[in-house]
Scaffold this motif. Structure first.
Motif, PDB file in Angstrom:
ATOM      1  N   SER A 253       0.823  -1.214   0.000  1.00  0.00           N
ATOM      2  CA  SER A 253       0.000   0.000   0.000  1.00  0.00           C
ATOM      3  C   SER A 253       0.853   1.259   0.000  1.00  0.00           C
ATOM      4  CB  SER A 253      -0.908   0.020   1.234  1.00  0.00           C
ATOM      5  OG  SER A 253      -0.150   0.350   2.391  1.00  0.00           O
ATOM      6  N   ASN A 254       0.268   2.303  -0.487  1.00  0.00           N
ATOM      7  CA  ASN A 254       0.870   3.635  -0.480  1.00  0.00           C
ATOM      8  C   ASN A 254       0.065   4.479   0.509  1.00  0.00           C
ATOM      9  OD1 ASN A 254       1.770   6.221  -1.041  1.00  0.00           O
ATOM     10  ND2 ASN A 254       1.131   6.230  -3.173  1.00  0.00           N
ATOM     11  N   PRO A 255       0.661   4.927   1.656  1.00  0.00           N
ATOM     12  CA  PRO A 255       2.094   5.065   1.897  1.00  0.00           C
ATOM     13  C   PRO A 255       2.731   4.034   2.834  1.00  0.00           C
ATOM     14  CG  PRO A 255       0.918   6.483   3.426  1.00  0.00           C
ATOM     15  CD  PRO A 255      -0.138   5.766   2.599  1.00  0.00           C
ATOM     16  N   LEU A 256       1.985   3.112   3.444  1.00  0.00           N
ATOM     17  CA  LEU A 256       2.556   2.256   4.481  1.00  0.00           C
ATOM     18  C   LEU A 256       3.429   1.132   3.941  1.00  0.00           C
ATOM     19  CD1 LEU A 256      -0.388   1.942   7.045  1.00  0.00           C
ATOM     20  CD2 LEU A 256       1.778   3.146   7.353  1.00  0.00           C
ATOM     21  N   GLY A 257       3.108   0.624   2.753  1.00  0.00           N
ATOM     22  CA  GLY A 257       3.928  -0.428   2.169  1.00  0.00           C
ATOM     23  C   GLY A 257       3.640  -1.821   2.671  1.00  0.00           C
ATOM     24  N   TYR A 285       1.003  -1.460  -7.230  1.00  0.00           N
ATOM     25  CA  TYR A 285       2.353  -1.805  -6.776  1.00  0.00           C
ATOM     26  C   TYR A 285       2.586  -3.314  -6.711  1.00  0.00           C
ATOM     27  CZ  TYR A 285       3.022   3.081  -5.416  1.00  0.00           C
ATOM     28  OH  TYR A 285       3.137   4.453  -5.432  1.00  0.00           O
ATOM     29  N   GLY A 286       1.617  -4.110  -7.152  1.00  0.00           N
ATOM     30  CA  GLY A 286       1.691  -5.550  -6.973  1.00  0.00           C
ATOM     31  C   GLY A 286       2.918  -6.211  -7.570  1.00  0.00           C
ATOM     32  N   GLN A 397       8.431  -0.032   7.395  1.00  0.00           N
ATOM     33  CA  GLN A 397       9.342  -0.974   6.764  1.00  0.00           C
ATOM     34  C   GLN A 397       8.581  -1.691   5.645  1.00  0.00           C
ATOM     35  OE1 GLN A 397      10.941  -2.818  10.621  1.00  0.00           O
ATOM     36  NE2 GLN A 397      12.803  -2.468   9.438  1.00  0.00           N
ATOM     37  N   PRO A 398       8.453  -1.016   4.506  1.00  0.00           N
ATOM     38  CA  PRO A 398       7.643  -1.564   3.410  1.00  0.00           C
ATOM     39  C   PRO A 398       8.208  -2.870   2.891  1.00  0.00           C
ATOM     40  CG  PRO A 398       8.954   0.286   2.639  1.00  0.00           C
ATOM     41  CD  PRO A 398       9.099   0.250   4.126  1.00  0.00           C
ATOM     42  N   ARG A 399       7.322  -3.709   2.372  1.00  0.00           N
ATOM     43  CA  ARG A 399       7.716  -4.994   1.800  1.00  0.00           C
ATOM     44  C   ARG A 399       7.740  -4.938   0.275  1.00  0.00           C
ATOM     45  NH1 ARG A 399       3.713  -9.099   4.614  1.00  0.00           N
ATOM     46  NH2 ARG A 399       4.906 -10.584   3.350  1.00  0.00           N
ATOM     47  N   GLY A 400       7.464  -3.748  -0.255  1.00  0.00           N
ATOM     48  CA  GLY A 400       7.484  -3.562  -1.693  1.00  0.00           C
ATOM     49  C   GLY A 400       7.263  -2.091  -2.009  1.00  0.00           C
ATOM     50  N   GLY A 401       7.323  -1.743  -3.292  1.00  0.00           N
ATOM     51  CA  GLY A 401       7.151  -0.348  -3.687  1.00  0.00           C
ATOM     52  C   GLY A 401       8.421   0.450  -3.453  1.00  0.00           C
TER      53      GLY A 401
END
Length: 467
Positions: A253-257, A285-286, A397-401
């Motif tokens: 997700s944007n902004p949490l990631g 962002y998938g 601590q995003p997992r992507g994006g």
């Protein structure tokens, strides 16, 4: 006397401590390290394993070894409640427009808009694909590509979606001008002005723009920075208010990631089906997860549920191509008509070029390279923020994006900070933009997909001083 692998590890650790290698940098491969140091492959592997055990580096699947952040990341704490705030009309997005305009100004250091620097994009491959279609498909390029859009592109997207479990026919898909238009079409298909729409909080401010333009009320549901939207809070909200749609970004997700687990996605779908509420799934962002395994989609997990799936290549391939799509299920005919009356058709050449990139496998090869680059960019930015920003700063601590959500010390006015930073030549996205009710006063979002240089470091230091 220390074993040879420890000597090699100590030399690399010294390089890291002296910033020869900085967080996010990829270290030489095992064979190259062995060759340049004149040691065996086993010694090189042992040296890297020692550095990993000591916290200097980390191994990434199928990618190699990378330098870790040197200062411990203070992770944003969940601030969830069992309740969602009352629905609100979205207003006051003037600051967002200022950030969008700043994105076109080369004099501004761009940390506010979630737009990747061209250095992260396959610009040469895109140029070749455009040249190919302009040479071989001149008659098509010169014509309108009426809804639902180019068959070649829809076929390629359908194949990609099937890989994540979402079986979508080429006839059930409409090509759009980016994901923003897809979201707008989806909302127009299932709501009317004055309706209430549930959104995660914080939410992408572009979505809030769409809600504002359509006269819809946003019902903000708190989201956990790792697990995603609070299903307890969402359930409470659905019992209390007449929600007509729910818009979520389940993957990065944007902004949490965050990335919701399959169990959470199933629970979300069951909850919405119970209340007969359509889900608008934004999966822009998938493709950009740091793991090589692409996460599932809600559309794939529940093919018969009322889900309007929205995707785009704007973050993963090129913002300038403006290629998005929507698989709207039972709402397909309505969405197709809305697309026609809104813009007649999306640009033809970019559709055909995107289809060319997918068909030749160049897009998938590019993804394998860029995921690691984004992970490194996020690590480097996170480390720099923790080193330069004041005590009490926490980050996601995003997992992507490629964005991070930064919690600043209590009492910080991020709107004032953003205005001052913009005057000083730096754009950042202040937290209240991500809320219909102006929450997150001491938060900012930073885009990490930038070329790291002295100018960028000076910009971050300037923001730290302003805080």
């Amino acid at each position: 006397m220390d074993p040879l692998y420890r000597k090699v590890a100590a030399e690399i650790a010294q390089h890291i401590e002296r910033s020869v290698y900085v967080p996010g940098d990829r270290l030489p491969g095992v064979r190259r390290l062995a060759r340049t140091r004149g040691v065996s492959t086993a010694t090189a592997v042992s040296a890297y394993q020692t550095l990993a055990d000591e916290g200097y580096i980390e191994a990434r699947s199928r990618s190699g070894f990378y330098v870790r952040a040197r200062k411990a990341i203070q992770t944003i704490e969940p601030t969830l409640s069992a309740k969602a705030a009352a629905p609100k009309l979205v207003t006051g997005q003037a600051m967002a427009m200022a950030l969008i305009k700043a994105a076109n100004d080369p004099a501004i250091v761009q940390l506010g808009a979630a737009v990747p620097d061209p250095a992260f994009l396959p610009t040469q491959a895109i140029a070749r694909a455009l040249a190919t279609v302009m040479r071989t498909k001149r008659s098509q390029v010169s014509s309108y590509m009426m809804p639902p859009g180019a068959l070649e592109l829809r076929r390629q997207i359908s194949r990609r979606m099937s890989e994540s479990g979402a079986i979508v026919s080429v006839d059930d898909m409409v090509i759009t001008t980016g994901c923003q238009e897809a979201l707008s079409l989806a909302l127009r298909a299932v709501t009317r002005p004055g309706d209430v729409v549930a959104v995660e909080s914080p939410a992408f401010y572009g979505l809030l723009h769409v809600l504002e333009s359509l006269g819809l009320e946003a019902l903000e549901v708190p989201a956990h920075p790792i697990e995603g939207i609070s299903l307890d809070a969402l359930g409470f909200a659905l019992e209390r208010w007449a929600v007509k749609a729910c818009v979520l970004v389940p993957n990065y997700s944007n902004p949490l990631g965050y990335c919701m687990s399959d169990d959470q996605k199933h629970a979300l779908i069951r909850l919405l089906e119970k209340h007969r509420i359509p889900l608008i799934e934004d999966d822009v962002y998938g493709d950009l997860g740091f793991s090589s395994q692409r996460p599932s989609t809600c559309k794939g997990l529940a093919p018969h549920a009322d889900i309007l799936y929205c995707g785009s290549f704007s973050k993963s391939l090129s913002p300038g191509l403006r290629i998005g799509w929507i698989a709207a299920g039972r709402h397909h005919a309505h969405v197709e008509f809305l697309k026609y009356v809104t813009s007649i058709a999306s640009s033809t050449a970019p559709q055909l070029a995107a289809a060319e990139l997918l068909a030749t496998g160049r897009y998938e090869r590019y993804l394998r390279e860029v995921r690691s680059k984004y992970q490194s960019a996020v690590a480097r930015m996170s480390d720099a923020v923790m080193r330069t920003f004041p005590e009490g700063t926490r980050i996601s601590q995003p997992r992507g994006g490629f964005v991070i959500w930064v919690e600043l010390p209590k009492g910080t006015d991020s709107m004032a900070l953003a205005r001052r930073a913009l005057r000083d030549g730096v754009s950042i996205a202040p937290g209240p933009l991500f809320s219909a009710s102006g929450k997150f006063a001491n938060f900012i979002r930073l885009s990490c997909a930038k070329v790291w240089d002295a100018r960028l470091e000076r910009a971050l230091f300037a923001v730290a001083k302003l805080i």
